[in-house]
Design an enzyme around this catalytic site. Structure first.
Site, mmCIF file in Angstrom:
data_model
loop_
_atom_site.group_PDB
_atom_site.id
_atom_site.type_symbol
_atom_site.label_atom_id
_atom_site.label_comp_id
_atom_site.label_asym_id
_atom_site.label_seq_id
_atom_site.Cartn_x
_atom_site.Cartn_y
_atom_site.Cartn_z
ATOM 1 N N LYS A 9 0.852 -1.195 0.000
ATOM 2 C CA LYS A 9 0.000 0.000 0.000
ATOM 3 C C LYS A 9 0.884 1.239 0.000
ATOM 4 O O LYS A 9 2.055 1.209 0.418
ATOM 5 C CB LYS A 9 -0.940 0.009 1.202
ATOM 6 C CG LYS A 9 -0.250 0.041 2.579
ATOM 7 C CD LYS A 9 0.143 1.425 3.047
ATOM 8 C CE LYS A 9 0.879 1.411 4.373
ATOM 9 N NZ LYS A 9 1.426 2.745 4.742
ATOM 10 N N ASP A 135 -2.228 -1.583 10.043
ATOM 11 C CA ASP A 135 -2.512 -1.526 8.608
ATOM 12 C C ASP A 135 -3.136 -2.808 8.073
ATOM 13 O O ASP A 135 -3.522 -2.862 6.897
ATOM 14 C CB ASP A 135 -1.230 -1.231 7.819
ATOM 15 C CG ASP A 135 -0.764 0.208 7.971
ATOM 16 O OD1 ASP A 135 -1.608 1.065 8.310
ATOM 17 O OD2 ASP A 135 0.426 0.473 7.752
#
Length: 294
Positions: A9, A135
């Site tokens: 990401k 995350d």
């Protein structure tokens, strides 16, 4: 046996709103999955003595996110799991590699145990993921999203087809060390660090598909502190802008930087420049052009 891609990401924007009573920091920003990934392979079997075997193609701590995710998913069930991870996502880069690996393991185990009492809902997987790392819930969801809290409160956004350039130097940045430095540098200014409405402007740009506005609103409140640890971060951000990036900033807690280009052809001159620099100077650089995923 099941094989999965654990996608990295990037943070297109990240603000630090203040320190929470639990010691963590309240965050707000936008995350996007990209086509850089680790290869994760896993298999599970019933056994008299349940165990978790984890194999990486490079050295990682024994108590890693993959092991934690598998242990929490299986809890006291009589199953053994074997996980193999081939790394492509750099560590200490802000690209979410460890979280992506954990998310892939949770998704993979859920697939392997589909239809059994071990199968979990998306909400249950996210709760397990958050216990592993902040995350992981986003890596489970993927695509593009506004992330708040420590990163676990997600609101999906359209995942646009962006051309994303990543540069990371040899030095990594420890998240713990970075936040300690950030707190010292901020002093009494513990509120939001980015300009008012920065997040609103970026989310509107994404919803409208306005690439230029996306680039203008890319920023990371942690970048100044991170540059005290790895000064090349600022150089990489400036370099991408000099080579035509619509916008660029550090991703996550660094030390990788992310730039958005109009298309792959526009990013090619920077790739050629960095390849020549690496060849001439022996500079240890990770760089590449990637697409968005989701």
């Amino acid at each position: 046996m099941l094989g999965l891609k654990a996608y990295a990401k990037v943070n297109l924007q990240l603000d630090v709103l203040g320190r929470r009573s639990d010691g963590y920091h309240e965050l707000a920003g936008v995350m996007q999955s990209i086509s850089l990934y680790d290869d994760v392979t896993l298999a599970a079997s019933e056994a008299e003595s349940a165990r978790i075997a984890v194999d990486f193609d490079l050295e990682v701590p024994f108590d890693n996110t993959v092991r934690k995710a598998a242990k929490l998913f299986l809890s006291d069930s009589p199953y053994s799991v074997t996980v193999s991870v081939k790394k492509h996502i750099p560590s200490e880069a802000g690209l979410g590699g460890a979280s992506a690996d954990a998310a892939a393991v949770l998704q993979g185990l859920n697939t392997l145990f589909e239809g059994t009492k071990l199968e979990r809902t998306n909400e249950e997987l996210a709760a397990i993921g958050l216990a592993v790392g902040a995350d992981v819930p986003f890596c489970l969801q993927g695509g593009c999203a506004v992330a708040r809290g420590v990163g676990e409160r997600l609101c999906a956004l359209p995942s646009l087809p962006l051309t994303v350039f990543i540069i990371k130097g040899e030095r990594g940045v420890s998240t713990g060390r970075l936040f300690e430095l950030f707190d010292r540098q901020c002093g009494e200014k513990s509120g939001p660090q980015l300009p008012d409405y920065a997040l609103d402007k970026l989310t509107l740009a994404i919803r409208e598909g306005d690439l230029a506005a996306i680039g203008r609103n890319m920023c990371n409140a942690l970048q100044p502190a991170a540059q005290s640890i790895a000064p090349e971060i600022g150089e990489h951000v400036s370099l991408m802008k000099r080579f035509g990036a619509l916008g660029a900033c550090m991703t996550g807690s660094g030390s990788a930087s992310v730039g958005v280009f109009a298309d792959r052809a526009s990013a090619e001159p920077l790739s050629e420049h960095l390849a020549a620099r690496r060849s001439a100077c022996g500079e240890k650089l990770f760089f590449g052009v990637f697409d968005t995923v989701g």
